[in-house]
Design a protein around this motif. Structure first.
Motif, mmCIF file in Angstrom:
data_model
loop_
_atom_site.group_PDB
_atom_site.id
_atom_site.type_symbol
_atom_site.label_atom_id
_atom_site.label_comp_id
_atom_site.label_asym_id
_atom_site.label_seq_id
_atom_site.Cartn_x
_atom_site.Cartn_y
_atom_site.Cartn_z
ATOM 1 N N THR A 36 3.234 4.216 -0.773
ATOM 2 C CA THR A 36 2.033 4.287 -1.602
ATOM 3 C C THR A 36 2.413 4.891 -2.950
ATOM 4 O O THR A 36 3.504 5.449 -3.109
ATOM 5 C CB THR A 36 0.961 5.177 -0.949
ATOM 6 O OG1 THR A 36 1.467 6.520 -0.879
ATOM 7 C CG2 THR A 36 0.578 4.677 0.443
ATOM 8 N N VAL A 37 1.489 4.816 -3.896
ATOM 9 C CA VAL A 37 1.716 5.440 -5.194
ATOM 10 C C VAL A 37 1.982 6.930 -5.011
ATOM 11 O O VAL A 37 2.905 7.488 -5.602
ATOM 12 C CB VAL A 37 0.497 5.235 -6.137
ATOM 13 C CG1 VAL A 37 0.664 6.030 -7.412
ATOM 14 C CG2 VAL A 37 0.290 3.780 -6.442
ATOM 15 N N GLY A 38 1.193 7.576 -4.171
ATOM 16 C CA GLY A 38 1.351 9.008 -3.935
ATOM 17 C C GLY A 38 2.705 9.361 -3.349
ATOM 18 O O GLY A 38 3.291 10.391 -3.699
ATOM 19 N N GLN A 41 5.192 9.009 -6.139
ATOM 20 C CA GLN A 41 4.953 10.118 -7.048
ATOM 21 C C GLN A 41 5.561 11.404 -6.496
ATOM 22 O O GLN A 41 6.256 12.131 -7.219
ATOM 23 C CB GLN A 41 3.436 10.270 -7.223
ATOM 24 C CG GLN A 41 2.999 11.310 -8.197
ATOM 25 C CD GLN A 41 1.474 11.396 -8.256
ATOM 26 O OE1 GLN A 41 0.746 10.609 -7.643
ATOM 27 N NE2 GLN A 41 0.997 12.355 -8.998
ATOM 28 N N GLN A 48 1.068 10.257 -11.752
ATOM 29 C CA GLN A 48 0.525 9.049 -11.129
ATOM 30 C C GLN A 48 0.456 7.897 -12.122
ATOM 31 O O GLN A 48 0.762 6.756 -11.786
ATOM 32 C CB GLN A 48 -0.855 9.356 -10.532
ATOM 33 C CG GLN A 48 -1.493 8.191 -9.796
ATOM 34 C CD GLN A 48 -2.323 7.298 -10.694
ATOM 35 O OE1 GLN A 48 -2.898 7.753 -11.688
ATOM 36 N NE2 GLN A 48 -2.385 6.024 -10.359
ATOM 37 N N SER A 49 0.064 8.178 -13.354
ATOM 38 C CA SER A 49 -0.059 7.110 -14.349
ATOM 39 C C SER A 49 1.294 6.458 -14.642
ATOM 40 O O SER A 49 1.379 5.239 -14.825
ATOM 41 C CB SER A 49 -0.673 7.641 -15.644
ATOM 42 O OG SER A 49 0.138 8.668 -16.192
ATOM 43 N N VAL A 51 3.916 6.304 -12.523
ATOM 44 C CA VAL A 51 4.278 5.524 -11.335
ATOM 45 C C VAL A 51 3.492 4.221 -11.309
ATOM 46 O O VAL A 51 4.059 3.148 -11.104
ATOM 47 C CB VAL A 51 4.060 6.346 -10.043
ATOM 48 C CG1 VAL A 51 4.222 5.469 -8.801
ATOM 49 C CG2 VAL A 51 5.003 7.535 -9.991
ATOM 50 N N SER A 52 2.195 4.297 -11.550
ATOM 51 C CA SER A 52 1.359 3.086 -11.520
ATOM 52 C C SER A 52 1.804 2.068 -12.555
ATOM 53 O O SER A 52 1.840 0.864 -12.282
ATOM 54 C CB SER A 52 -0.108 3.451 -11.751
ATOM 55 O OG SER A 52 -0.601 4.178 -10.649
ATOM 56 N N HIS A 72 -5.977 3.238 0.550
ATOM 57 C CA HIS A 72 -4.628 3.229 -0.020
ATOM 58 C C HIS A 72 -4.134 1.818 -0.293
ATOM 59 O O HIS A 72 -4.442 0.883 0.432
ATOM 60 C CB HIS A 72 -3.636 3.924 0.924
ATOM 61 C CG HIS A 72 -3.992 5.335 1.219
ATOM 62 N ND1 HIS A 72 -3.836 6.347 0.317
ATOM 63 C CD2 HIS A 72 -4.522 5.897 2.332
ATOM 64 C CE1 HIS A 72 -4.240 7.480 0.848
ATOM 65 N NE2 HIS A 72 -4.677 7.234 2.068
#
Length: 103
Positions: A36-38, A41, A48-49, A51-52, A72
């Motif tokens: 996941t993004v988290g 990260q 987060q920005s 990574v996204s 998620h």
């Protein structure tokens, strides 16, 4: 033949032409292919920005696919087979050139 492999591999090479994206792909590999993004990260200590934004570039280059699991988004490595084959062909050609005697 090699020109075709270069053309096919180009989107992958472009997407991996930035150190943060290489590190992100490394996280996916370490985690068995998905995250996941988290999770990315946390593994890299990036906002987060950031990574996204990099995940979007990897998605657009067709190196990742995404699915939903509740709230998620699960990203997974999903490099097209033709791109992987092209990278293999390039690696083989480079090894052959380096092994050949040079004059």
């Amino acid at each position: 033949m090699i020109q075709g492999a270069l053309t096919t591999a180009l989107p992958v090479l472009r997407a991996l032409g930035e150190a943060t994206r290489v590190r992100i792909v490394g996280v996916f590999i370490d985690r068995g292919g998905s995250a996941t993004v988290g999770e990315v990260q946390a593994a890299l200590g990036l906002p987060q920005s950031t990574v996204s934004r990099h995940l979007r570039i990897l998605l657009d280059a067709r190196l990742l696919a995404v699915s939903r699991a509740g709230p998620h988004r699960i990203y997974r490595l999903d490099v097209p087979t033709d791109a992987l084959d092209a990278l293999d062909a390039l690696t083989t050609e480079v090894r052959a050139c380096q092994a050949a005697p040079h004059e």
